[in-house]
Design a protein around this motif. Structure first.
Motif, PDB file in Angstrom:
ATOM      1  N   GLY A 234       0.844  -1.198   0.000  1.00 10.03           N
ATOM      2  CA  GLY A 234       0.000   0.000   0.000  1.00 10.03           C
ATOM      3  C   GLY A 234       0.871   1.237   0.000  1.00 10.03           C
ATOM      4  N   SER A 235       0.306   2.370  -0.413  1.00 10.67           N
ATOM      5  CA  SER A 235       1.073   3.618  -0.337  1.00 10.67           C
ATOM      6  C   SER A 235       0.130   4.807  -0.305  1.00 10.67           C
ATOM      7  CB  SER A 235       2.031   3.739  -1.530  1.00 10.67           C
ATOM      8  OG  SER A 235       1.311   3.586  -2.717  1.00 10.67           O
ATOM      9  N   CYS A 236       0.662   5.920   0.162  1.00 17.62           N
ATOM     10  CA  CYS A 236      -0.101   7.171   0.195  1.00 17.62           C
ATOM     11  C   CYS A 236       0.072   7.859  -1.152  1.00 17.62           C
ATOM     12  CB  CYS A 236       0.411   8.062   1.322  1.00 17.62           C
ATOM     13  SG  CYS A 236      -0.092   9.771   1.090  1.00 17.62           S
ATOM     14  N   PRO A 263       7.482  10.025   6.856  1.00 18.57           N
ATOM     15  CA  PRO A 263       7.959   8.672   6.522  1.00 18.57           C
ATOM     16  C   PRO A 263       7.054   7.876   5.579  1.00 18.57           C
ATOM     17  CG  PRO A 263       7.212   8.763   8.804  1.00 18.57           C
ATOM     18  CD  PRO A 263       7.171  10.169   8.281  1.00 18.57           C
ATOM     19  N   GLU A 264       5.937   8.459   5.123  1.00 21.10           N
ATOM     20  CA  GLU A 264       5.177   7.791   4.056  1.00 21.10           C
ATOM     21  C   GLU A 264       5.828   8.036   2.692  1.00 21.10           C
ATOM     22  OE1 GLU A 264       1.135   9.212   4.329  1.00 21.10           O
ATOM     23  OE2 GLU A 264       0.909   8.428   6.354  1.00 21.10           O
ATOM     24  N   CYS A 265       6.918   8.830   2.657  1.00 21.50           N
ATOM     25  CA  CYS A 265       7.621   9.106   1.392  1.00 21.50           C
ATOM     26  C   CYS A 265       8.514   7.918   1.022  1.00 21.50           C
ATOM     27  CB  CYS A 265       8.506  10.338   1.540  1.00 21.50           C
ATOM     28  SG  CYS A 265       7.613  11.866   1.797  1.00 21.50           S
ATOM     29  N   PRO A 266       8.830   7.779  -0.278  1.00 18.13           N
ATOM     30  CA  PRO A 266       9.748   6.710  -0.705  1.00 18.13           C
ATOM     31  C   PRO A 266      11.156   6.899  -0.113  1.00 18.13           C
ATOM     32  CG  PRO A 266       8.551   7.636  -2.573  1.00 18.13           C
ATOM     33  CD  PRO A 266       8.261   8.533  -1.409  1.00 18.13           C
ATOM     34  N   PRO A 267      11.954   5.819  -0.055  1.00 17.19           N
ATOM     35  CA  PRO A 267      13.266   5.876   0.607  1.00 17.19           C
ATOM     36  C   PRO A 267      14.215   6.928   0.043  1.00 17.19           C
ATOM     37  CG  PRO A 267      12.651   3.595   0.175  1.00 17.19           C
ATOM     38  CD  PRO A 267      11.601   4.443  -0.455  1.00 17.19           C
ATOM     39  N   ASP A 268      14.204   7.186  -1.302  1.00 15.79           N
ATOM     40  CA  ASP A 268      15.148   8.186  -1.835  1.00 15.79           C
ATOM     41  C   ASP A 268      14.796   9.594  -1.355  1.00 15.79           C
ATOM     42  OD1 ASP A 268      12.825   8.139  -3.439  1.00 15.79           O
ATOM     43  OD2 ASP A 268      13.896   8.962  -5.168  1.00 15.79           O
ATOM     44  N   VAL A 269      13.538   9.826  -1.062  1.00 20.28           N
ATOM     45  CA  VAL A 269      13.113  11.123  -0.530  1.00 20.28           C
ATOM     46  C   VAL A 269      13.608  11.259   0.908  1.00 20.28           C
ATOM     47  CG1 VAL A 269      11.079  12.495   0.123  1.00 20.28           C
ATOM     48  CG2 VAL A 269      11.125  11.269  -2.061  1.00 20.28           C
ATOM     49  N   ILE A 270      13.434  10.184   1.667  1.00 19.68           N
ATOM     50  CA  ILE A 270      13.872  10.209   3.074  1.00 19.68           C
ATOM     51  C   ILE A 270      15.398  10.382   3.129  1.00 19.68           C
ATOM     52  CG2 ILE A 270      14.068   8.750   5.146  1.00 19.68           C
ATOM     53  CD1 ILE A 270      11.193   7.809   4.471  1.00 19.68           C
ATOM     54  N   ALA A 271      16.096   9.699   2.207  1.00 17.47           N
ATOM     55  CA  ALA A 271      17.564   9.813   2.193  1.00 17.47           C
ATOM     56  C   ALA A 271      18.010  11.243   1.886  1.00 17.47           C
ATOM     57  CB  ALA A 271      18.146   8.848   1.161  1.00 17.47           C
ATOM     58  N   ALA A 272      17.200  11.974   1.124  1.00 16.61           N
ATOM     59  CA  ALA A 272      17.577  13.346   0.743  1.00 16.61           C
ATOM     60  C   ALA A 272      17.159  14.377   1.793  1.00 16.61           C
ATOM     61  CB  ALA A 272      16.926  13.692  -0.604  1.00 16.61           C
TER      62      ALA A 272
END
Ligand code: SF4
Length: 366
Positions: A234-236, A263-272
């Motif tokens: 699932g995703s937002c 934290p509902e963002c994809p991992p590359d967004v969180i990494a940035a």
């Protein structure tokens, strides 16, 4: 540790039907009220001036004459009806700042819902939030101004999906994000929010958990924990649209900008990003650090609401709107209080099981 497996629906199913309305039960109990006059005049201007003061940085003065008569009427009706309004951080500034009694993220609203003394709760948020308020307050009337205010995460999974997951992974406990229907919560061991997901997963004392339905929140928790996580696909629809590339571009143009992501963002967004947490903790971060310029990588209205409070911070806005949250408007809130619409109902047997899972989270020691 990476997520060990991401599972999708285990059977074919039709899209979920819209939630059922309770019909006229609340209207019969409380009766309808006549619609008030909604004119902009000197009296309304005086009576609402202190409220406009709160949002003058984010709502142009030409818009206030439209909002103010609704704000005055809603605040008067709340007293007459002994009602409270709970509003999520993604509600627009005139709702969040001018008619809400309690504001916050899902966890804060769930906690407030346990303390409410009023007869009527109006949930300015989406349907799963109103259901959670009803689950925690079975004897109160819970209204949502638009029954179609759904959520892509809540519609990604059903109670039957959870039962099938339990068959496939026997003995593995199920942690369910609050962005789900009461039926899904009822099949779960415990719920969590984006504020406490890691704490909830680790509280169970198992080496493996099933975490539904947000695959990105699952990945974020897994990246910080030794517990093995089985996720759901699932995703937002709002947070999954952000990309690491767009944030890298913003950072390249402005190396001092602070990037704060949900934290509902994809991992590359969180990494940035410089900081990742729930909406409540994102707001606390900006309050505490007072960056000169900040990007809140989440739903657009949150930046407006924090900007209203912190005019000295510049908010850059590569934000995305949640179409479900935006279904809630002042005219619909007024209609809700006048005509007791739309009453949220949860089957008592499902509510009792869902309450166990939600209360287990609420009373978890921090
Ligand atoms: S922002 Fe995403 S998670 Fe929140 S209500 Fe909208 S679709 Fe659901």
């Amino acid at each position: 540790m990476p997520v060990v497996e991401t599972v999708g629906p285990l059977i074919e199913r039709q899209p979920l039907p819209p939630p059922a309305s309770a019909g006229l039960a609340a209207l019969r109990k409380f009766g309808a009220k006549p619609a008030p006059p909604l004119e902009w005049n000197a009296e309304i201007e005086r009576a609402t001036a202190h409220l406009y003061e709160r949002i003058k940085n984010v709502v142009p003065s030409v818009e206030w004459p439209f909002f103010a008569p609704y704000v005055a009427a809603i605040n008067a009706l709340k007293k007459e009806r002994n009602a409270v309004i709970l509003a999520h951080n993604y509600q627009t500034p005139e709702i969040y700042n001018c008619v809400a009694d309690f504001v916050g993220d899902s966890l804060q609203l769930a906690r407030e819902a346990t303390k409410v003394k009023a007869d009527i709760i109006v949930q300015c948020g989406v349907h799963f939030m109103a259901e959670t308020a009803k689950v925690l307050n079975p004897d109160k009337t819970v209204l949502i101004p638009d029954l179609k205010a759904g959520c892509s995460l809540a519609s990604a999974i059903t109670g039957e999906d959870v039962r099938l997951l339990r068959e496939r992974f026997p003995g593995v406990p199920v942690v369910t994000y609050v962005n789900t229907s009461a039926e899904v919560k009822a099949e779960s061991d415990i719920t969590c929010t984006s504020s406490n997901a890691l704490q909830v997963v680790e509280s169970l004392g198992t080496d493996k958990v099933i975490f539904v339905p947000d695959q990105y929140l699952a990945k974020y928790v897994a990246s910080q924990s030794k517990v093995k996580i089985i996720a759901w696909k699932g995703s937002c629809e709002v947070h999954e649209r952000f990309t690491g590339d767009e944030l890298a571009m913003i950072r390249a143009n402005d190396p001092d900008v602070q990037i704060v992501a949900h934290p509902e963002c994809p991992p590359d967004v969180i990494a940035a990003s410089d900081f990742t947490d729930s909406t409540a903790h994102m707001i606390d971060y900006v309050r505490k650090h007072r960056p000169k310029r900040v990007v809140l990588v989440t739903e657009c209205s949150m930046a407006d609401n924090v900007q209203a409070e912190l005019p000295d911070v510049e908010f850059m806005r590569p934000c995305n709107l949640c179409p479900h949250m935006k279904r809630i408007t002042l005219p619909k809130i007024l209609d809700s209080l006048l005509n007791m619409k739309e009453e949220v109902v949860v089957d008592p047997a499902i509510a009792a099981k869902a309450r166990r899972a939600v209360e287990r989270m609420i009373y978890l020691r921090s």
